[in-house]
Enzyme design. Structure first.
Site, PDB file in Angstrom:
ATOM      1  N   GLU A   1     -10.420  -0.983   7.023  1.00  0.00           N
ATOM      2  CA  GLU A   1      -8.836  -1.171   7.682  1.00  0.00           C
ATOM      3  C   GLU A   1      -8.870  -1.338   9.058  1.00  0.00           C
ATOM      4  OE1 GLU A   1      -5.654   1.102   6.109  1.00  0.00           O
ATOM      5  OE2 GLU A   1      -4.265   0.009   7.427  1.00  0.00           O
TER       6      GLU A   1
ATOM      7  N   GLN B   1       0.959  -1.176  -0.132  1.00  0.00           N
ATOM      8  CA  GLN B   1      -0.142   0.011   0.147  1.00  0.00           C
ATOM      9  C   GLN B   1       0.850   1.159   0.119  1.00  0.00           C
ATOM     10  OE1 GLN B   1      -1.722   1.123   3.656  1.00  0.00           O
ATOM     11  NE2 GLN B   1      -3.583   1.373   2.960  1.00  0.00           N
ATOM     12  N   GLY B   2       0.894   2.018  -0.991  1.00  0.00           N
ATOM     13  CA  GLY B   2       1.490   3.277  -1.076  1.00  0.00           C
ATOM     14  C   GLY B   2       0.797   4.399  -0.909  1.00  0.00           C
ATOM     15  N   TYR B   3       0.431   4.826   0.470  1.00  0.00           N
ATOM     16  CA  TYR B   3      -0.388   6.056   0.779  1.00  0.00           C
ATOM     17  C   TYR B   3       0.645   6.969   1.269  1.00  0.00           C
ATOM     18  CZ  TYR B   3      -5.054   3.509   0.018  1.00  0.00           C
ATOM     19  OH  TYR B   3      -6.190   3.151  -0.385  1.00  0.00           O
ATOM     20  N   SER B   4       1.208   6.663   2.394  1.00  0.00           N
ATOM     21  CA  SER B   4       1.737   7.634   3.417  1.00  0.00           C
ATOM     22  C   SER B   4       3.051   8.173   2.653  1.00  0.00           C
ATOM     23  CB  SER B   4       2.359   7.014   4.676  1.00  0.00           C
ATOM     24  OG  SER B   4       1.318   6.390   5.457  1.00  0.00           O
TER      25      SER B   4
HETATM   26  C1  LIG Z   1       2.898  -0.625  11.586  1.00  0.00           C
HETATM   27  C2  LIG Z   1       2.832   0.338  10.762  1.00  0.00           C
HETATM   28  C3  LIG Z   1       2.372   0.000   9.233  1.00  0.00           C
HETATM   29  C4  LIG Z   1       2.372   0.871   8.171  1.00  0.00           C
HETATM   30  N1  LIG Z   1       2.145   0.602   6.997  1.00  0.00           N
HETATM   31  C5  LIG Z   1       1.802   1.394   5.946  1.00  0.00           C
HETATM   32  C6  LIG Z   1       1.760   1.074   4.802  1.00  0.00           C
HETATM   33  O1  LIG Z   1       1.918  -0.218   4.422  1.00  0.00           O
HETATM   34  N2  LIG Z   1       1.418   1.844   3.800  1.00  0.00           N
HETATM   35  C7  LIG Z   1       1.232   3.108   4.161  1.00  0.00           C
HETATM   36  O2  LIG Z   1       0.933   3.979   3.039  1.00  0.00           O
HETATM   37  N3  LIG Z   1       1.684   3.858   5.371  1.00  0.00           N
HETATM   38  C8  LIG Z   1       1.637   2.761   6.356  1.00  0.00           C
HETATM   39  N4  LIG Z   1       1.979   3.214   7.572  1.00  0.00           N
HETATM   40  C9  LIG Z   1       2.034   4.752   7.687  1.00  0.00           C
HETATM   41  C10 LIG Z   1       0.890   5.295   8.756  1.00  0.00           C
HETATM   42  O3  LIG Z   1      -0.434   5.303   7.958  1.00  0.00           O
HETATM   43  C11 LIG Z   1       1.208   6.705   9.235  1.00  0.00           C
HETATM   44  O4  LIG Z   1       2.372   6.469   9.818  1.00  0.00           O
HETATM   45  C12 LIG Z   1       0.215   7.234  10.080  1.00  0.00           C
HETATM   46  O5  LIG Z   1      -0.904   7.599   9.080  1.00  0.00           O
HETATM   47  C13 LIG Z   1       0.706   8.568  10.581  1.00  0.00           C
HETATM   48  O6  LIG Z   1       1.490   9.256   9.778  1.00  0.00           O
HETATM   49  P1  LIG Z   1       2.808  10.018  10.037  1.00  0.00           P
HETATM   50  O7  LIG Z   1       3.828   8.947  10.358  1.00  0.00           O
HETATM   51  O8  LIG Z   1       2.984  11.019   8.889  1.00  0.00           O
HETATM   52  O9  LIG Z   1       2.614  10.717  11.406  1.00  0.00           O
HETATM   53  P2  LIG Z   1       2.032  12.461  11.488  1.00  0.00           P
HETATM   54  O10 LIG Z   1       0.789  12.494  10.712  1.00  0.00           O
HETATM   55  O11 LIG Z   1       3.275  13.470  11.113  1.00  0.00           O
HETATM   56  O12 LIG Z   1       1.852  12.528  12.943  1.00  0.00           O
HETATM   57  C14 LIG Z   1       2.638  12.859  14.055  1.00  0.00           C
HETATM   58  C15 LIG Z   1       2.127  12.996  15.249  1.00  0.00           C
HETATM   59  O13 LIG Z   1       1.366  14.120  15.501  1.00  0.00           O
HETATM   60  C16 LIG Z   1      -0.059  13.624  15.390  1.00  0.00           C
HETATM   61  N5  LIG Z   1      -1.168  14.541  14.828  1.00  0.00           N
HETATM   62  C17 LIG Z   1      -1.116  14.665  13.398  1.00  0.00           C
HETATM   63  N6  LIG Z   1      -2.179  15.191  13.039  1.00  0.00           N
HETATM   64  C18 LIG Z   1      -2.891  15.644  14.122  1.00  0.00           C
HETATM   65  C19 LIG Z   1      -4.235  16.199  14.518  1.00  0.00           C
HETATM   66  N7  LIG Z   1      -5.073  16.765  13.260  1.00  0.00           N
HETATM   67  N8  LIG Z   1      -4.612  16.128  15.665  1.00  0.00           N
HETATM   68  C20 LIG Z   1      -3.959  15.774  16.783  1.00  0.00           C
HETATM   69  N9  LIG Z   1      -2.997  14.997  16.401  1.00  0.00           N
HETATM   70  C21 LIG Z   1      -2.269  15.041  15.444  1.00  0.00           C
HETATM   71  C22 LIG Z   1      -0.232  12.213  15.383  1.00  0.00           C
HETATM   72  O14 LIG Z   1      -1.184  11.521  16.097  1.00  0.00           O
HETATM   73  C23 LIG Z   1       1.108  11.817  15.665  1.00  0.00           C
HETATM   74  O15 LIG Z   1       1.168  11.557  17.274  1.00  0.00           O
HETATM   75  C24 LIG Z   1       2.241   2.287   8.742  1.00  0.00           C
HETATM   76  C25 LIG Z   1       2.538   2.865   9.871  1.00  0.00           C
HETATM   77  C26 LIG Z   1       2.828   1.879  10.976  1.00  0.00           C
HETATM   78  C27 LIG Z   1       2.959   2.382  12.540  1.00  0.00           C
END
Ligand SMILES: Cc1cc2nc3c(=O)[nH]c(=O)nc-3n(C[C@H](O)[C@H](O)[C@H](O)COP(=O)(O)OP(=O)(O)OC[C@H]3O[C@@H](n4cnc5c(N)ncnc54)[C@H](O)[C@@H]3O)c2cc1C
Length: 392
Positions: free
Chosen positions: A239, A121-124
């Site tokens: 999901e 999955q290529g989202y993040s």
């Molecule tokens: C085990 C695991 C598997 C994953 N697998 C995939 C994958 O296969 N494909 C993929 O695309 N992604 C994947 N991810 C990524 C995941 O979707 C992101 O890590 C997640 O959406 C958070 O984004 P970020 O890491 O950029 O953190 P950020 O969005 O930068 O957040 C950083 C901190 O700020 C807080 N925060 C951010 N916005 C707000 C808000 N509006 N209000 C309050 N707090 C806020 C968050 O809660 C967090 O604590 C995976 C992550 C993990 C941990």
């Protein structure tokens, strides 16, 4: 919602148990190896149960919510995968059913069913996680191709995947969500690079995936250009509903009872379960787990009756994460001094409370921390609940 199984459902449970013990008889359990996984998958294919969540029109077995529930619990209790094939059957297939063309369904679904094509999955992206609509990986149309440039991160399993389903930006002028397009990209395409990211538990499951002028045929676009956000959004709710981790927590709680009832090595017959503080914390988590199980059941029955999971999926994910993490913390207490990262004696049999056992459980504790982030962080789940339930 009903809690007692009908005669047919009980008979189905018997069939499930029979299949599991035929493929993995007592004394020769599933060992997690690719060979065991393939053997299990072949048995499921032969039984017509390989893609148990697929609609009947696409080869699914047409199970009721109760049968899905039984399947999930029985496979988990036996330690066999409920579904082989990772993100293909669980995440991409529902998008293909709802929004893929007939050609795309014919082209991609057979490989998902047979588990010959693995997907990631290529989202993040760096700078686009919680705020996914900020994504910047560009897809520029050039004749019958999109040329893709950008970077995805935290891509689970990309190093083992054949294809990636990807959100890309095709327009910048409109509302952010309106400029997103859903593309299917062959990982062997020139310009795709996968770089490993090692996580705190020492494993390689994450990756960084970069796209450098990758040419993607227009026929690999799902639905319409600019509609990718709509296709991806439905997927995320499902999901999260799958992330209550109830079966996992039930197994963890059972394991802790065994470990905590084992004599602490080198002690005078001491056992952690005799410590009232420890026993109270374990019982508290077990009670919360039962309550979560009821909430999960209620949601499953509501979804089966046609309603969308909505904010309830956030509640399930948040509470489920809490419980898994609480239980893995108790494992670390059971591991005692062996939980220290420097402990050198890590080889040998995983006897409860021994060093090899402790290493496995500490890795699981560390891995469990990621549940607060994966599929939308705890804070984001709270925001969703505040918006939908409390109407803030
Ligand atoms: C085990 C695991 C598997 C994953 N697998 C995939 C994958 O296969 N494909 C993929 O695309 N992604 C994947 N991810 C990524 C995941 O979707 C992101 O890590 C997640 O959406 C958070 O984004 P970020 O890491 O950029 O953190 P950020 O969005 O930068 O957040 C950083 C901190 O700020 C807080 N925060 C951010 N916005 C707000 C808000 N509006 N209000 C309050 N707090 C806020 C968050 O809660 C967090 O604590 C995976 C992550 C993990 C941990």
């Amino acid at each position: 919602m009903h809690l007692d199984f009908s005669a047919e459902e009980s008979a189905f449970r018997g069939e499930v148990r029979a299949l599991i013990s035929r493929v993995f008889p007592p004394g020769a359990p599933f060992d997690g190896s690719p060979a065991d996984e393939a053997r299990w998958h072949q048995a499921l294919l032969a039984r017509g149960w390989a893609v148990n969540k697929f609609p009947v029109a696409f080869g699914g077995p047409g199970w009721t919510a109760a049968m899905n529930f039984i399947w999930e619990r029985e496979t988990s209790a036996a330690g066999v995968p409920a579904q082989v094939g990772g993100m293909g059957p669980g995440m991409l297939a529902p998008v293909l059913f709802a929004f893929g063309s007939a050609e795309q369904q014919q082209r991609f679904l057979p490989g998902i069913v047979a588990d010959t094509t693995r997907w990631c999955q290529g989202y993040s992206e760096p700078g686009a996680g919680s705020d996914l609509a900020a994504l910047r990986t560009r897809a520029v149309r050039e004749g019958e191709f999109y040329v893709v440039d950008g970077e995805k991160v935290w891509t689970s399993g990309a190093h083992k995947a054949d294809w990636i389903f990807c959100l890309t930006r095709t327009a910048t002028e409109a509302k952010r969500q309106a400029g997103i397009t859903f593309l299917l990209i062959d990982m062997r395409s020139p310009g795709v690079t996968v770089t490993p990211i090692i996580s705190i538990d020492g494993r390689h499951s994450f990756n960084r995936v970069t796209f450098d002028a990758v040419r993607v045929p227009v026929e690999n676009r799902i639905g319409e250009e600019g509609q990718g956000w709509t296709y991806a959004k439905g997927l995320l709710t499902h999901e999260r509903t799958g992330q209550a981790f109830v079966s996992l927590s039930l197994n963890l709680a059972r394991g802790i009872r065994i470990a905590a009832s084992t004599e602490i090595p080198g002690s005078q017959g001491d056992r952690l379960i005799d410590d009232p503080g420890f026993a109270k914390r374990l019982a508290g988590l077990e009670i919360e787990l039962r309550a979560l199980e009821m909430t999960e059941l209620r949601t499953l029955w509501e979804v089966a009756a046609g309603s969308a999971p909505g904010a309830q999926s956030s509640m399930l994910k948040l509470k489920g994460t809490d419980i898994v993490q609480g239980l893995t913390e108790l494992y670390v207490e059971c591991a005692g001094p062996y939980a220290a990262p420097w402990f050198p004696e890590v080889d040998g049999v995983a006897e409860p409370l021994g060093p090899a056992w402790a290493r496995r459980e500490v890795a699981r504790y560390l891995e469990g921390r990621a549940a607060s982030i994966a599929g939308g962080s705890d804070e984001i789940q709270r925001n969703i609940m505040a918006k939908h339930v409390l109407k803030i």
